[in-house]
Write a protein that holds these residues in place. Structure first.
Motif, PDB file in Angstrom:
ATOM      1  N   SER A   1       0.842  -1.066  -0.042  1.00 36.90           N
ATOM      2  CA  SER A   1      -0.040  -0.040  -0.060  1.00 36.90           C
ATOM      3  C   SER A   1       0.868   1.198  -0.196  1.00 36.90           C
ATOM      4  O   SER A   1       0.351   2.426   0.531  1.00 36.90           O
ATOM      5  CB  SER A   1      -0.907  -0.074   1.259  1.00 36.90           C
ATOM      6  N   ARG A   2       1.963   0.986  -0.499  1.00 33.37           N
ATOM      7  CA  ARG A   2       2.683   2.272  -0.792  1.00 33.37           C
ATOM      8  C   ARG A   2       3.999   1.519  -1.542  1.00 33.37           C
ATOM      9  O   ARG A   2       4.141   0.270  -1.589  1.00 33.37           O
ATOM     10  CB  ARG A   2       3.656   2.866   0.730  1.00 33.37           C
ATOM     11  N   ALA A   3       4.794   2.403  -2.159  1.00 32.59           N
ATOM     12  CA  ALA A   3       5.946   1.807  -3.107  1.00 32.59           C
ATOM     13  C   ALA A   3       7.014   1.227  -2.059  1.00 32.59           C
ATOM     14  O   ALA A   3       7.366   1.712  -1.061  1.00 32.59           O
ATOM     15  CB  ALA A   3       6.780   3.053  -4.068  1.00 32.59           C
ATOM     16  N   MET A   4       8.064   0.378  -2.876  1.00 38.23           N
ATOM     17  CA  MET A   4       8.975  -0.132  -2.268  1.00 38.23           C
ATOM     18  C   MET A   4      10.001   0.936  -1.658  1.00 38.23           C
ATOM     19  O   MET A   4      10.211   1.743  -2.584  1.00 38.23           O
ATOM     20  CB  MET A   4       9.593  -1.287  -3.104  1.00 38.23           C
TER      21      MET A   4
ATOM     22  N   SER B   1      -5.370   9.688   0.052  1.00 43.47           N
ATOM     23  CA  SER B   1      -5.462   8.676  -0.950  1.00 43.47           C
ATOM     24  C   SER B   1      -4.104   8.341  -1.104  1.00 43.47           C
ATOM     25  O   SER B   1      -3.279   9.100  -0.906  1.00 43.47           O
ATOM     26  CB  SER B   1      -6.176   8.873  -1.972  1.00 43.47           C
ATOM     27  N   ARG B   2      -4.129   7.041  -1.713  1.00 43.43           N
ATOM     28  CA  ARG B   2      -2.757   6.652  -1.879  1.00 43.43           C
ATOM     29  C   ARG B   2      -2.466   5.501  -2.949  1.00 43.43           C
ATOM     30  O   ARG B   2      -3.642   4.752  -3.197  1.00 43.43           O
ATOM     31  CB  ARG B   2      -1.795   5.994  -0.741  1.00 43.43           C
ATOM     32  N   PRO B   3      -1.394   5.313  -3.930  1.00 37.10           N
ATOM     33  CA  PRO B   3      -1.485   4.222  -4.912  1.00 37.10           C
ATOM     34  C   PRO B   3      -1.098   2.847  -4.191  1.00 37.10           C
ATOM     35  O   PRO B   3      -0.718   2.496  -3.036  1.00 37.10           O
ATOM     36  CB  PRO B   3      -0.027   4.665  -5.665  1.00 37.10           C
ATOM     37  N   LEU B   4      -1.654   1.978  -4.896  1.00 38.95           N
ATOM     38  CA  LEU B   4      -1.323   0.497  -4.271  1.00 38.95           C
ATOM     39  C   LEU B   4      -0.724  -0.299  -5.318  1.00 38.95           C
ATOM     40  O   LEU B   4      -0.787  -0.199  -6.714  1.00 38.95           O
ATOM     41  CB  LEU B   4      -2.773  -0.226  -4.387  1.00 38.95           C
ATOM     42  N   PHE B   5       0.175  -1.245  -4.909  1.00 34.20           N
ATOM     43  CA  PHE B   5       1.162  -1.904  -5.823  1.00 34.20           C
ATOM     44  C   PHE B   5       1.216  -3.314  -5.650  1.00 34.20           C
ATOM     45  O   PHE B   5       0.833  -3.849  -4.571  1.00 34.20           O
ATOM     46  CB  PHE B   5       2.553  -1.616  -5.824  1.00 34.20           C
ATOM     47  N   ILE B   6       1.556  -4.129  -6.473  1.00 36.98           N
ATOM     48  CA  ILE B   6       2.045  -5.538  -6.351  1.00 36.98           C
ATOM     49  C   ILE B   6       3.530  -5.678  -7.057  1.00 36.98           C
ATOM     50  O   ILE B   6       3.659  -4.843  -8.155  1.00 36.98           O
ATOM     51  CB  ILE B   6       1.103  -6.733  -6.969  1.00 36.98           C
ATOM     52  N   TYR B   7       4.420  -6.210  -6.416  1.00 34.62           N
ATOM     53  CA  TYR B   7       5.857  -6.522  -7.048  1.00 34.62           C
ATOM     54  C   TYR B   7       5.951  -8.086  -7.201  1.00 34.62           C
ATOM     55  O   TYR B   7       5.778  -9.065  -6.534  1.00 34.62           O
ATOM     56  CB  TYR B   7       6.704  -6.080  -5.800  1.00 34.62           C
ATOM     57  N   ILE B   8       6.428  -8.301  -8.470  1.00 29.45           N
ATOM     58  CA  ILE B   8       6.580  -9.821  -9.089  1.00 29.45           C
ATOM     59  C   ILE B   8       8.034 -10.120  -9.068  1.00 29.45           C
ATOM     60  O   ILE B   8       8.809  -9.309  -9.805  1.00 29.45           O
ATOM     61  CB  ILE B   8       5.785  -9.876 -10.585  1.00 29.45           C
TER      62      ILE B   8
END
Length: 344
Positions: A86-89, A277-284
């Protein structure tokens, strides 16, 4: 779960996996990470399993920080394939990844979520400013020009317009990306309203603005946001902090609080009017793509129009979708397995 030796890998992937002791393949995708991203990934897991007939991925809610620690632990079947965030790495997390050989990672922006402050529908209505939230939840606050341990026990002690009820807020622990975002978007901005705090030297100011109180009114409720929802529905005085998706999914029993005069909704989050508000991510982990059965197909499902586009099934779960242009870039990045060079 039955493990079998990795075979038939492309040379680069084989070297990456075999380079880690005991690396073996498995027949289920493993996913960790953010409790906020969890319900979106869960929806994709269900869709993937139903449509593909393959084994459903194993999904664990560890929090953003906890997920990064596990994800960055190395390459090989003993480590997860995907983590939600729920935030960038962060730079330090990226350094941990690189130290452990996790250097081929794709970052995927899923869409946007908001932080919401919510209570049971039977509870009092709450409309607060970021400054008032800082006063309610900070370990130290400004009173009569002095920085003192937080004395406020009731909302009405902060402002007579607020409910005359105890401050009781359930929220995420320090390992959670939701906690990080709350501190950045609410606490740090709220503390700017107080001259004595603004006058502090940088290190001391950062400590005062970021540290949540530990004397009872703020309760760390763990990584499972569903437990917070349960506590709110059983106590009219309780308020909870979690991602907007949980408010969206439980709007039959919960209601959101207005922050700086704006109620959280899909429209106010998308427009930027709701400024929490905030961006959401997945890391693969790209070195796992050919080694773990179904991983490529699962990623394709996650970034499909059916999932991420406006009107997709993740929007139905509360995700604020990307623009068409943003989504196209995300889909190209995901399909190509484009490796990130540095955190966003």
């Amino acid at each position: 779960m039955k493990n079998t030796l990795i075979a038939g890998l492309a040379l680069g992937t084989a070297l990456a996996l075999v380079g880690h002791a005991g690396a073996q393949s498995r027949d289920q995708i493993q996913i960790v990470g953010s409790s906020t991203v969890f319900p979106y990934t869960q929806a994709v897991v269900e869709q993937f399993a139903n449509e593909s007939g393959m084994a459903a991925p194993v999904l664990e809610s560890t929090g953003t920080g906890g997920g990064m620690q596990i994800f960055c632990g190395g390459v090989g079947a003993q480590t997860p394939d995907i983590t939600g965030a729920s935030r960038a790495m962060t730079e330090s997390e990226w350094e941990l990844c690189k130290t452990n050989g996790v250097t081929n990672v794709t970052e995927i922006l899923l869409g946007y979520d908001a932080l919401s402050l919510a209570s049971a529908r039977s509870g009092a209505d709450l409309s607060v400013t970021k400054a008032q939230l800082f006063q309610a939840l900070a370990g130290e606050v400004e009173v009569d020009g002095e920085i003192v341990p937080n004395p406020y026990e009731n909302w009405s002690q902060i402002d007579s317009s607020l409910p005359d009820q105890p401050i009781l807020v359930y929220g995420p622990p320090p390992t959670s990306g939701t906690r990080d975002a709350w501190v950045e978007l609410v606490m740090e901005e709220g503390c700017e309203a107080f001259p004595a705090i603004e006058a502090l030297e940088d290190d001391r100011k950062e400590e005062v603005c970021q540290r949540m109180r530990t004397d009872g009114p703020f309760v760390e409720a763990g990584e499972n946001d569903n437990l917070i929802v349960q506590r709110l529905t059983s106590d009219d005085n309780a308020v909870g902090i979690f991602g907007y998706s949980f408010l969206f999914e439980n709007q039959d029993t919960l209601k959101g609080a207005a922050i700086d005069g704006v109620q959280p909704s899909e429209e106010t989050v998308a427009s930027g009017e709701y400024a929490v508000s905030r961006p959401l991510f997945i890391y693969i982990k790209n070195d796992h793509r050919q080694a773990i059965p179904g991983l490529e197909e699962f990623v394709a499902e996650y970034v499909s129009d059916e999932a991420l586009a406006t009107g997709g099934y993740l929007e139905e779960r509360g995700l604020v979708p990307l623009s068409e242009e943003e989504l196209k870039k995300v889909q190209e990045t995901a399909t190509a397995g484009t490796a990130m060079e540095n955190p966003s």
